[in-house]
Design a protein around this motif. Structure first.
Motif, PDB file in Angstrom:
ATOM      1  N   ARG A   1       0.834  -1.208   0.000  1.00  0.00           N
ATOM      2  CA  ARG A   1       0.000   0.000   0.000  1.00  0.00           C
ATOM      3  C   ARG A   1       0.867   1.257   0.000  1.00  0.00           C
ATOM      4  NH1 ARG A   1      -4.267  -0.045  -1.879  1.00  0.00           N
ATOM      5  NH2 ARG A   1      -5.177   1.519  -0.514  1.00  0.00           N
TER       6      ARG A   1
ATOM      7  N   GLN B   1       0.865   3.724  -4.971  1.00  0.00           N
ATOM      8  CA  GLN B   1      -0.247   2.810  -5.223  1.00  0.00           C
ATOM      9  C   GLN B   1      -1.570   3.452  -4.829  1.00  0.00           C
ATOM     10  OE1 GLN B   1      -0.286  -0.226  -6.591  1.00  0.00           O
ATOM     11  NE2 GLN B   1      -2.472  -0.575  -6.261  1.00  0.00           N
ATOM     12  N   ARG B   2      -1.599   4.121  -3.693  1.00  0.00           N
ATOM     13  CA  ARG B   2      -2.838   4.757  -3.233  1.00  0.00           C
ATOM     14  C   ARG B   2      -3.247   5.893  -4.166  1.00  0.00           C
ATOM     15  NH1 ARG B   2      -0.250   4.144   1.838  1.00  0.00           N
ATOM     16  NH2 ARG B   2       0.201   6.378   1.942  1.00  0.00           N
TER      17      ARG B   2
ATOM     18  N   GLU C   1      -4.745   4.317  -7.298  1.00  0.00           N
ATOM     19  CA  GLU C   1      -6.086   3.810  -7.032  1.00  0.00           C
ATOM     20  C   GLU C   1      -7.102   4.944  -7.015  1.00  0.00           C
ATOM     21  OE1 GLU C   1      -6.031   1.556  -3.459  1.00  0.00           O
ATOM     22  OE2 GLU C   1      -4.961  -0.148  -4.347  1.00  0.00           O
ATOM     23  N   GLN C   2      -6.733   6.064  -6.420  1.00  0.00           N
ATOM     24  CA  GLN C   2      -7.634   7.216  -6.383  1.00  0.00           C
ATOM     25  C   GLN C   2      -7.879   7.751  -7.788  1.00  0.00           C
ATOM     26  OE1 GLN C   2      -9.422   8.392  -3.961  1.00  0.00           O
ATOM     27  NE2 GLN C   2     -10.260  10.103  -5.136  1.00  0.00           N
TER      28      GLN C   2
END
Length: 257
Positions: free
Chosen positions: A119, A123-124, A127-128
Motif C-alpha cells: 500500500r 499505489q494509493r 487507485e484514487q
C-alpha cells in the motif's frame, strides 16, 4: 496521406472444412464508425474474434496506425488500443458498477504487486486516480447514479452501457462492439445511438456488429457485409443498401419496405 487506423487484408479462419472467414479485407479510418453485418452464420463474430485476439488467423495481415501487428492475445490487443464488448453481457456480477469500470483500466496501470501488497503512496494515488476516472466514465455513459449498485442490479440497457464504459476505461482508439443493441427496447436503442455518436465525436473509432439494420445504416460511415465468410458488399450505407447481393442475402424484403 494519413494511413488507416486499422486494416485487415486477406483474413482467413477455417474450422475443419468450414471457411468461417474467407479473405476479408477491412479498413477503419480515424474517427469512423464501421459496421460489420450479415445473416446468421456469415462469419461476423469469427472475424471480430480474429481482430480482438480471441482467435488466431490461418492467413491474413493486420495493421494498426500503419504498422503491422499480430494479435496474439486479447490483453495485448487491449494494450495496443482495441477494446471490445461481447454479444452476451460479461460483467463481474459480484462487483459494483464502479468496480467493473476500474477493472477495465488494468492494462493502463503502472504499479505492480509490491505496491499493492505494501500500500505504497504511489499505489494509493493510482487507485484514487482510477476511481475518479471510472466515475467520470459512468457519468459519460449516463449511469453515474448507479456507481455503487451491483452489476446485476442494473437494468439490461444500463448493463450494456456499463460494458461500454468498462471498454472505454482502457482508453482505446478503436471500440469494438458485438451487438450492443441486442435485447434493447426502442428507447434504449435511441440512447445507445446517441452515446455512440458522442464517442465518435470525441475522436474514437468504432467497429460495430449489429443486427439492427436501422441503427447500422443510421450511424455508420462505412458498412461491410459478409455472407458465408466472404465480403459481398462494402461501402457507404446508401451504396450497400442498393447492392443486389445484400438485398438477396441479408436485407431482403426489409430493404423494399
Amino acid at each position: 496521406m494519413k494511413p488507416a487506423l486499422f486494416t485487415s487484408t486477406g483474413l482467413q479462419k477455417h474450422f475443419g472444412g468450414v471457411r468461417a472467414v474467407d479473405g476479408v479485407n477491412l479498413a477503419i479510418e480515424h474517427g469512423q464508425v464501421v459496421g460489420l453485418i450479415g445473416p446468421n452464420g456469415a462469419g461476423k463474430t469469427s472475424c471480430f474474434n480474429l481482430i480482438t485476439g480471441l482467435y488466431t488467423p490461418d492467413a491474413g495481415q493486420f495493421t494498426f496506425n500503419g504498422k503491422p501487428y499480430k494479435p496474439s492475445s486479447p490483453n495485448e490487443v487491449a494494450r495496443m488500443g482495441i477494446a471490445r464488448t461481447f454479444q452476451n453481457i460479461r460483467l463481474f456480477n459480484s462487483m459494483t458498477a464502479l468496480e467493473n469500470v476500474c477493472v477495465g483500466m488494468h492494462c493502463r496501470t503502472g504499479q505492480g504487486v509490491l505496491g499493492a501488497v505494501f500500500r505504497t503512496p504511489a499505489q494509493r494515488r493510482e487507485e484514487q486516480r482510477i476511481r475518479e476516472q471510472a466515475m467520470a466514465l459512468l457519468n459519460y455513459v449516463g449511469i453515474a447514479q448507479y456507481a455503487d449498485y451491483l452489476a446485476t442490479q442494473l437494468s439490461y440497457g444500463d448493463q450494456r452501457r456499463l460494458e461500454i464504459a468498462r471498454a472505454l476505461a482502457s482508453n482505446p482508439q478503436v471500440l469494438a462492439l458485438d451487438e450492443p443493441a441486442a435485447g434493447m427496447n426502442a428507447t434504449e436503442k435511441l440512447k445507445l445511438r446517441e452515446l455512440l455518436q458522442r464517442i465518435r465525436e470525441d475522436g474514437k473509432s468504432i467497429l460495430l456488429i449489429e443486427h439492427d439494420v436501422k441503427l447500422v445504416m443510421g450511424i455508420c460511415d462505412q458498412v461491410t457485409v459478409l455472407d458465408y465468410g466472404k465480403v459481398i458488399a462494402q461501402g457507404t450505407p446508401a451504396h450497400v443498401q442498393q447492392s443486389p447481393a445484400v438485398i438477396e442475402a441479408y436485407l431482403g424484403g426489409l430493404h423494399h419496405g
